[in-house]
Design an enzyme around this catalytic site. Structure first.
Site, PDB file in Angstrom:
ATOM      1  N   TYR A  55       0.834  -1.202   0.000  1.00  0.00           N
ATOM      2  CA  TYR A  55       0.000   0.000   0.000  1.00  0.00           C
ATOM      3  C   TYR A  55       0.869   1.253   0.000  1.00  0.00           C
ATOM      4  CZ  TYR A  55       1.203   0.567   4.927  1.00  0.00           C
ATOM      5  OH  TYR A  55       1.893   0.742   6.100  1.00  0.00           O
ATOM      6  N   PHE A 128      -5.592   5.584  -0.105  1.00  0.00           N
ATOM      7  CA  PHE A 128      -4.674   4.447  -0.130  1.00  0.00           C
ATOM      8  C   PHE A 128      -4.742   3.774  -1.495  1.00  0.00           C
ATOM      9  CE2 PHE A 128      -5.559   4.793   4.395  1.00  0.00           C
ATOM     10  CZ  PHE A 128      -4.307   4.609   4.965  1.00  0.00           C
TER      11      PHE A 128
END
Length: 453
Positions: A55, A128
């Site tokens: 991420y 994200f």
């Protein structure tokens, strides 16, 4: 619901547009998902699955505050367990393996009004980019050997789970290689499943569940029907099983600390009778579960009065003797031996304990020690004909063992003698060759001398 309008602040337009599909259960726009690369397959992670992701986390103005890619280390967590922010539990649950998605997370689904200083300010909307690499079900075995893997379909309520002896009500569906072989609604006590045709793994699975939970379990042969085939359900040898279980309701059996001394004695008498009934029916594993409960309740209890202490010792002695018998029937002599030793700690000259320990040692091929136990039974209880027969049988086995050892050692010595003889012959051969070589050299020197003369 799709949102494409860009958020504005007093500082002007943000770099990252607010776009994507609302994936919150309440459709409140708290988590927007935009797929940047499609994943493969149809399967999605489930509650409790261990997921592996990369991420990059940024603020709306594009400022990066965290990145697993920069650390070059995948991030892993258990889905739906509250180990990460709410947006992640929702967002990753919607992803397929290989998928890359952008998640825009409102404060109430991220770090809220507190933020996460110093990098994440209060009331921050976060972005994200997440890539899902892999997900695995949860291993619910005590040994963590991968033998029972759970994937939760519907989360249960509360934190309490069934224990040994708990009364449970379940709906189950068992399948093997895509074929459903068992489909029932059952009410039973944990520890009694074998009599209902359930493999041990199903009971272990149920003990990992919360009330109302529905889950899929993959059960390896060790916790299933083992290496042998199951003719009742037409299951091949060494098969891996799948069970879909729903724990409708349960009532826990009282734990030791929840009972006073009177209750412990009463419950021990009750489960002793249950164990005896199972034993008579040939259900030795189920019987052993009941006898183990007696020991767990009474073994470390030190507050009994004199009369109750006698009852406790009597129940413990019976439990160990009966466990020894169960393990002998199950052909587990080591555990039988252990329980006989425990019984003899309570009553050092107990006839059954000595005899069953002899049987356990015989099963372990410790014939000398087994004979000693049977002889002790004969000395203490001369009327015990079975012990006399066992002494004779032990003597026979000891003699057979000695004969076998003699043959083994004789063969070994013969082989050693043959090897020594072979070595000696080779040595003599080498010595003779060396002597011949010396003679050749001498003859050669003599010829040279004669030529010179």
């Amino acid at each position: 619901m799709k949102m494409t309008a860009e958020e504005q602040t007093s500082e002007g337009q943000h770099i990252i547009p607010m776009e994507g599909e609302d994936i919150t259960p309440n459709n409140d726009g708290g988590v927007l998902k935009l797929v940047k690369r499609e994943g493969s397959g149809m399967e999605l992670p489930m509650i409790g699955d261990k997921v592996f992701v990369h991420y990059v986390g940024t603020l709306l103005d594009g400022t990066t505050f965290d990145s697993s890619r920069e650390r070059d280390e995948k991030f892993t967590f258990e889905l739906g367990k509250g180990q990460v922010i709410k947006a992640w539990d929702i967002g990753v649950a919607s992803m397929k393996v290989g998928e890359i998605a952008q998640l825009i997370c409102k404060p109430e689904y991220a770090y809220g009004s507190a933020g996460s200083p110093p990098k994440i300010p209060p009331n921050a909307t976060l972005v994200f980019e997440v890539e899902l690499f892999e997900f695995r079900g949860e291993d619910v075995t005590e040994e963590e050997d991968g033998g029972i893997i759970r994937r939760i379909i519907t989360r249960g309520q509360g934190y309490s789970k069934p224990n040994e002896g708990a009364a449970v009500e379940v709906t189950l569906e068992g399948s093997c290689e895509g074929r459903v072989f068992d489909q029932r609604e059952l009410k039973f006590e944990i520890g009694g499943g074998e009599g209902l045709g359930l493999p041990v793994g199903v009971e272990k699975a149920i003990m990992s569940m919360e009330q109302g939970e529905e889950a899929l379990f993959t059960i390896k042969p060790k916790y299933g029907f083992g290496a042998a085939a199951n003719t009742k359900y037409n299951i091949p040898a060494g098969a891996t099983l799948q069970y879909r279980l729903k724990l409708t309701t349960f009532e826990k059996a009282k734990e030791s600390w929840e009972m006073n001394t009177t209750e412990k004695l009463e419950q021990s008498s009750i489960v002793k009778e249950k164990g005896t009934q199972y034993f008579k029916e040939g259900k030795y594993k189920q019987a052993s579960v009941q006898y183990k409960r007696i020991i767990s309740w009474l073994e470390n209890e030190s507050s009994f009065l004199e009369d109750d202490e006698k009852k406790s010792k009597s129940l413990q002695l019976a439990a160990h003797l009966n466990l020894a018998m169960c393990f002998l029937k199950l052909q587990e002599p080591t555990q039988a031996l252990e329980n006989c030793n425990k019984a003899l700690e309570i009553d050092g000259s107990n006839e059954k304990a000595l005899f069953r320990r002899g049987e356990a040692l015989f099963g372990m091929k410790e014939f000398d020690k087994a004979r000693d136990d049977f002889q002790q039974v004969v000395q203490l209880y001369p009327a015990n004909k079975a012990a006399k027969s066992q002494v004779v049988l032990c003597q026979k086995r000891i003699k057979e063992q000695h004969e076998k050892d003699k043959r083994l050692y004789a063969n070994m010595f013969q082989k050693f003698a043959e090897k020594d003889s072979k070595r000696e012959a080779e040595k003599m051969k080498d010595d003779n060759k060396a002597n011949d070589d010396e003679m050749e050299v001498e003859n050669g020197e003599k010829e040279v001398g004669e030529t010179k003369a």
